[in-house]
Design a protein around this motif. Structure first.
Motif, PDB file in Angstrom:
ATOM      1  N   VAL A   1     -12.577  12.204  -6.059  1.00  0.00           N
ATOM      2  CA  VAL A   1     -11.535  12.364  -5.045  1.00  0.00           C
ATOM      3  C   VAL A   1     -10.641  13.560  -5.343  1.00  0.00           C
ATOM      4  O   VAL A   1     -10.093  14.177  -4.432  1.00  0.00           O
ATOM      5  CB  VAL A   1     -10.681  11.079  -4.939  1.00  0.00           C
ATOM      6  N   THR A   2     -10.511  13.926  -6.606  1.00  0.00           N
ATOM      7  CA  THR A   2      -9.548  14.965  -7.005  1.00  0.00           C
ATOM      8  C   THR A   2     -10.192  16.278  -7.447  1.00  0.00           C
ATOM      9  O   THR A   2      -9.483  17.248  -7.705  1.00  0.00           O
ATOM     10  CB  THR A   2      -8.669  14.442  -8.160  1.00  0.00           C
ATOM     11  N   ARG A   3     -11.505  16.346  -7.521  1.00  0.00           N
ATOM     12  CA  ARG A   3     -12.167  17.566  -8.000  1.00  0.00           C
ATOM     13  C   ARG A   3     -12.017  18.701  -6.978  1.00  0.00           C
ATOM     14  O   ARG A   3     -11.486  18.505  -5.881  1.00  0.00           O
ATOM     15  CB  ARG A   3     -13.646  17.283  -8.275  1.00  0.00           C
ATOM     16  N   THR A   4     -12.529  19.873  -7.328  1.00  0.00           N
ATOM     17  CA  THR A   4     -12.397  21.046  -6.463  1.00  0.00           C
ATOM     18  C   THR A   4     -13.070  20.854  -5.104  1.00  0.00           C
ATOM     19  O   THR A   4     -12.548  21.269  -4.073  1.00  0.00           O
ATOM     20  CB  THR A   4     -13.012  22.284  -7.158  1.00  0.00           C
ATOM     21  N   ASP A   5     -14.241  20.223  -5.097  1.00  0.00           N
ATOM     22  CA  ASP A   5     -14.945  19.933  -3.833  1.00  0.00           C
ATOM     23  C   ASP A   5     -14.950  18.419  -3.632  1.00  0.00           C
ATOM     24  O   ASP A   5     -15.989  17.773  -3.771  1.00  0.00           O
ATOM     25  CB  ASP A   5     -16.372  20.480  -3.866  1.00  0.00           C
ATOM     26  N   PRO A   6     -13.824  17.843  -3.278  1.00  0.00           N
ATOM     27  CA  PRO A   6     -13.700  16.379  -3.286  1.00  0.00           C
ATOM     28  C   PRO A   6     -14.433  15.699  -2.144  1.00  0.00           C
ATOM     29  O   PRO A   6     -14.689  16.293  -1.093  1.00  0.00           O
ATOM     30  CB  PRO A   6     -12.187  16.173  -3.149  1.00  0.00           C
ATOM     31  N   VAL A   7     -14.775  14.442  -2.377  1.00  0.00           N
ATOM     32  CA  VAL A   7     -15.342  13.613  -1.326  1.00  0.00           C
ATOM     33  C   VAL A   7     -14.240  13.270  -0.324  1.00  0.00           C
ATOM     34  O   VAL A   7     -13.058  13.219  -0.676  1.00  0.00           O
ATOM     35  CB  VAL A   7     -15.923  12.315  -1.945  1.00  0.00           C
ATOM     36  N   ASN A   8     -14.607  13.094   0.925  1.00  0.00           N
ATOM     37  CA  ASN A   8     -13.667  12.594   1.925  1.00  0.00           C
ATOM     38  C   ASN A   8     -13.595  11.075   1.782  1.00  0.00           C
ATOM     39  O   ASN A   8     -14.619  10.390   1.921  1.00  0.00           O
ATOM     40  CB  ASN A   8     -14.117  12.972   3.333  1.00  0.00           C
ATOM     41  N   LEU A   9     -12.403  10.580   1.491  1.00  0.00           N
ATOM     42  CA  LEU A   9     -12.209   9.150   1.249  1.00  0.00           C
ATOM     43  C   LEU A   9     -11.391   8.543   2.381  1.00  0.00           C
ATOM     44  O   LEU A   9     -10.271   8.985   2.653  1.00  0.00           O
ATOM     45  CB  LEU A   9     -11.496   8.935  -0.086  1.00  0.00           C
ATOM     46  N   VAL A  10     -11.956   7.537   3.033  1.00  0.00           N
ATOM     47  CA  VAL A  10     -11.265   6.798   4.084  1.00  0.00           C
ATOM     48  C   VAL A  10     -11.105   5.362   3.604  1.00  0.00           C
ATOM     49  O   VAL A  10     -12.100   4.709   3.260  1.00  0.00           O
ATOM     50  CB  VAL A  10     -12.050   6.819   5.409  1.00  0.00           C
ATOM     51  N   VAL A  11      -9.865   4.890   3.557  1.00  0.00           N
ATOM     52  CA  VAL A  11      -9.589   3.545   3.050  1.00  0.00           C
ATOM     53  C   VAL A  11      -8.908   2.718   4.133  1.00  0.00           C
ATOM     54  O   VAL A  11      -7.907   3.140   4.714  1.00  0.00           O
ATOM     55  CB  VAL A  11      -8.690   3.595   1.797  1.00  0.00           C
ATOM     56  N   TYR A  12      -9.468   1.533   4.392  1.00  0.00           N
ATOM     57  CA  TYR A  12      -8.835   0.552   5.266  1.00  0.00           C
ATOM     58  C   TYR A  12      -8.318  -0.565   4.364  1.00  0.00           C
ATOM     59  O   TYR A  12      -9.100  -1.322   3.775  1.00  0.00           O
ATOM     60  CB  TYR A  12      -9.831   0.031   6.300  1.00  0.00           C
ATOM     61  N   LEU A  13      -7.017  -0.628   4.237  1.00  0.00           N
ATOM     62  CA  LEU A  13      -6.357  -1.489   3.256  1.00  0.00           C
ATOM     63  C   LEU A  13      -5.642  -2.630   3.974  1.00  0.00           C
ATOM     64  O   LEU A  13      -4.836  -2.396   4.881  1.00  0.00           O
ATOM     65  CB  LEU A  13      -5.338  -0.656   2.468  1.00  0.00           C
ATOM     66  N   GLY A  14      -5.931  -3.859   3.559  1.00  0.00           N
ATOM     67  CA  GLY A  14      -5.245  -4.995   4.140  1.00  0.00           C
ATOM     68  C   GLY A  14      -3.761  -4.964   3.825  1.00  0.00           C
ATOM     69  O   GLY A  14      -3.360  -4.622   2.702  1.00  0.00           O
ATOM     70  N   GLU A  15      -2.923  -5.312   4.793  1.00  0.00           N
ATOM     71  CA  GLU A  15      -1.477  -5.313   4.547  1.00  0.00           C
ATOM     72  C   GLU A  15      -1.114  -6.281   3.419  1.00  0.00           C
ATOM     73  O   GLU A  15      -0.124  -6.086   2.716  1.00  0.00           O
ATOM     74  CB  GLU A  15      -0.734  -5.689   5.830  1.00  0.00           C
ATOM     75  N   ALA A  16      -1.936  -7.293   3.205  1.00  0.00           N
ATOM     76  CA  ALA A  16      -1.690  -8.255   2.139  1.00  0.00           C
ATOM     77  C   ALA A  16      -1.661  -7.602   0.763  1.00  0.00           C
ATOM     78  O   ALA A  16      -0.988  -8.092  -0.160  1.00  0.00           O
ATOM     79  CB  ALA A  16      -2.762  -9.348   2.167  1.00  0.00           C
ATOM     80  N   VAL A  17      -2.373  -6.491   0.616  1.00  0.00           N
ATOM     81  CA  VAL A  17      -2.431  -5.792  -0.674  1.00  0.00           C
ATOM     82  C   VAL A  17      -1.032  -5.374  -1.129  1.00  0.00           C
ATOM     83  O   VAL A  17      -0.730  -5.379  -2.325  1.00  0.00           O
ATOM     84  CB  VAL A  17      -3.343  -4.547  -0.574  1.00  0.00           C
ATOM     85  N   LEU A  18      -0.166  -5.037  -0.182  1.00  0.00           N
ATOM     86  CA  LEU A  18       1.183  -4.562  -0.512  1.00  0.00           C
ATOM     87  C   LEU A  18       2.059  -5.672  -1.069  1.00  0.00           C
ATOM     88  O   LEU A  18       3.058  -5.398  -1.737  1.00  0.00           O
ATOM     89  CB  LEU A  18       1.856  -3.962   0.731  1.00  0.00           C
ATOM     90  N   HIS A  19       1.692  -6.919  -0.795  1.00  0.00           N
ATOM     91  CA  HIS A  19       2.529  -8.060  -1.188  1.00  0.00           C
ATOM     92  C   HIS A  19       1.952  -8.848  -2.359  1.00  0.00           C
ATOM     93  O   HIS A  19       2.686  -9.603  -3.009  1.00  0.00           O
ATOM     94  CB  HIS A  19       2.714  -8.998   0.011  1.00  0.00           C
ATOM     95  N   GLN A  20       0.668  -8.692  -2.604  1.00  0.00           N
ATOM     96  CA  GLN A  20       0.014  -9.442  -3.678  1.00  0.00           C
ATOM     97  C   GLN A  20       0.372  -8.852  -5.040  1.00  0.00           C
ATOM     98  O   GLN A  20       0.075  -7.696  -5.319  1.00  0.00           O
ATOM     99  CB  GLN A  20      -1.508  -9.411  -3.491  1.00  0.00           C
ATOM    100  N   THR A  21       1.017  -9.659  -5.887  1.00  0.00           N
ATOM    101  CA  THR A  21       1.411  -9.169  -7.213  1.00  0.00           C
ATOM    102  C   THR A  21       0.188  -9.029  -8.113  1.00  0.00           C
ATOM    103  O   THR A  21      -0.531  -9.997  -8.351  1.00  0.00           O
ATOM    104  CB  THR A  21       2.409 -10.126  -7.878  1.00  0.00           C
ATOM    105  N   VAL A  22      -0.041  -7.834  -8.591  1.00  0.00           N
ATOM    106  CA  VAL A  22      -1.057  -7.568  -9.611  1.00  0.00           C
ATOM    107  C   VAL A  22      -0.298  -6.951 -10.782  1.00  0.00           C
ATOM    108  O   VAL A  22       0.285  -5.873 -10.651  1.00  0.00           O
ATOM    109  CB  VAL A  22      -2.146  -6.619  -9.108  1.00  0.00           C
ATOM    110  N   GLY A  23      -0.259  -7.634 -11.918  1.00  0.00           N
ATOM    111  CA  GLY A  23       0.576  -7.187 -13.029  1.00  0.00           C
ATOM    112  C   GLY A  23       1.993  -7.692 -12.825  1.00  0.00           C
ATOM    113  O   GLY A  23       2.251  -8.887 -12.876  1.00  0.00           O
ATOM    114  N   ASP A  24       2.903  -6.776 -12.542  1.00  0.00           N
ATOM    115  CA  ASP A  24       4.288  -7.148 -12.263  1.00  0.00           C
ATOM    116  C   ASP A  24       4.876  -6.156 -11.274  1.00  0.00           C
ATOM    117  O   ASP A  24       4.151  -5.304 -10.732  1.00  0.00           O
ATOM    118  CB  ASP A  24       5.115  -7.202 -13.561  1.00  0.00           C
ATOM    119  N   SER A  25       6.187  -6.238 -11.043  1.00  0.00           N
ATOM    120  CA  SER A  25       6.816  -5.366 -10.049  1.00  0.00           C
ATOM    121  C   SER A  25       6.734  -3.894 -10.441  1.00  0.00           C
ATOM    122  O   SER A  25       6.604  -3.023  -9.576  1.00  0.00           O
ATOM    123  CB  SER A  25       8.279  -5.776  -9.849  1.00  0.00           C
ATOM    124  N   THR A  26       6.773  -3.617 -11.734  1.00  0.00           N
ATOM    125  CA  THR A  26       6.662  -2.234 -12.186  1.00  0.00           C
ATOM    126  C   THR A  26       5.286  -1.664 -11.849  1.00  0.00           C
ATOM    127  O   THR A  26       5.146  -0.537 -11.363  1.00  0.00           O
ATOM    128  CB  THR A  26       6.909  -2.130 -13.704  1.00  0.00           C
TER     129      THR A  26
END
Length: 297
Positions: free
Chosen positions: A171-196
């Motif tokens: 994703v970050t190299r000089t000739d990067p792949v085109n990345l399209v992500v469809y992310l569930g809104e639930a991902v923003l609320h689900q705690t993985v690790g901690d708040s930090t």
């Protein structure tokens, strides 16, 4: 008297066989054995009476490796025992779709093929309703996943974290792949690790969204039923290899490549594109949630 003779595949058969993920994994396994023995393509070609360019195409998955050819190469390299049996098993199964991997050795072979497909990809579509997909995960988020309920031995965590982060180079190299992500809104609320961890991860998503090759779209809670609710999947497209779809659960992973299967997942992505937030709104929503996580520390 019956004599078994290796039949040369037709052009259409070769294209179909070479397109399979297992064929790619088989080529990678053969290349690894050759490299581990410091044997050049020319050297191996001389041993088996083939052209070095032909061997290169077998290793790259551009042309199919039959079981007979595979056995000839492994014997010439001095591969024997369990490793010989393991690679030959892959050779006999290379033309059988789909590829379900349940054992650890199988999953490792499949991961090698998947990484190779990612390196060659022109576009990757990741549908992820519950977790940030691996290509956009920050180290703390990866570590939190691998040390919370996933049966990863502690002495392997650092290596696996490094492997996952290393894959993000596409994703970050000089000739990067085109990345399209469809992310569930639930991902923003689900705690993985901690708040930090969550604050850091969501800020990273905002930052990655600024890249011209990255499009991040949120699937809103109120979208009703949508294809993402059937589970996460990744569609990998390439100009030099047939497209594949990868799916994963706790104990197994699946790769499919048949045209009918690919079309189903393309249609699913098209449907998600119509109901997801626009990139600008997606970015604003993620940034707002990042701030909330940061203020709860």
């Amino acid at each position: 008297m019956n004599i078994d003779v290796e039949r040369s595949p037709t052009n259409s058969e070769e294209q179909h066989l070479a397109a399979t993920p297992k064929a790619r994994a088989l080529g990678l396994a053969v290349r690894k054995e050759r490299n581990d023995r410091s044997t050049s393509l020319r050297d191996l070609a001389g041993r088996i009476g083939r052209h070095s360019g032909e061997i290169s195409r077998w290793e790259n998955g551009e042309r199919p490796l039959t079981p007979e050819r595979t056995a000839q190469i492994l014997s010439a390299l001095g591969v024997s025992g369990d490793r010989f049996d393991e690679i030959m098993s892959l050779a006999y199964e290379a033309k059988n779709p789909p590829w379900v991997a349940t054992t650890l050795p199988e999953r490792e072979r499949q991961l090698s093929a998947l990484i190779d497909f990612e390196q060659l990809a022109s576009r990757i579509i990741a549908v992820s309703p519950l977790l940030v997909p691996g290509l956009l995960q920050v180290p703390s988020y990866v570590r939190a996943i691998m040390t919370s309920g996933v049966s990863v031995p502690l002495n392997e965590v650092s290596a696996r974290v490094a492997l996952r982060l290393g894959r993000q180079e596409v994703v970050t190299r000089t000739d990067p792949v085109n990345l399209v992500v469809y992310l569930g809104e639930a991902v923003l609320h689900q705690t993985v690790g901690d708040s930090t961890v969550m604050g850091e991860q969501l800020r990273h998503l905002v930052s990655m969204q600024q890249r011209p090759n990255v499009a991040l779209r949120l699937i809103p809670y109120r979208s009703g039923w949508n294809p993402a609710l059937d589970g996460a999947f990744t569609l990998i497209e390439s100009g030099s290899a047939a497209p594949i779809v990868q799916m994963e659960n706790r104990r197994s992973t699946l790769l499919v490549h048949e045209d009918a299967d690919i079309e189903v997942y393309r249609q699913a992505a098209d449907q998600l594109d119509k109901l997801s937030f626009a990139p600008e709104k997606s970015t604003r929503t993620i940034a707002e949630m990042a701030q909330r996580w940061e203020t709860t520390r």
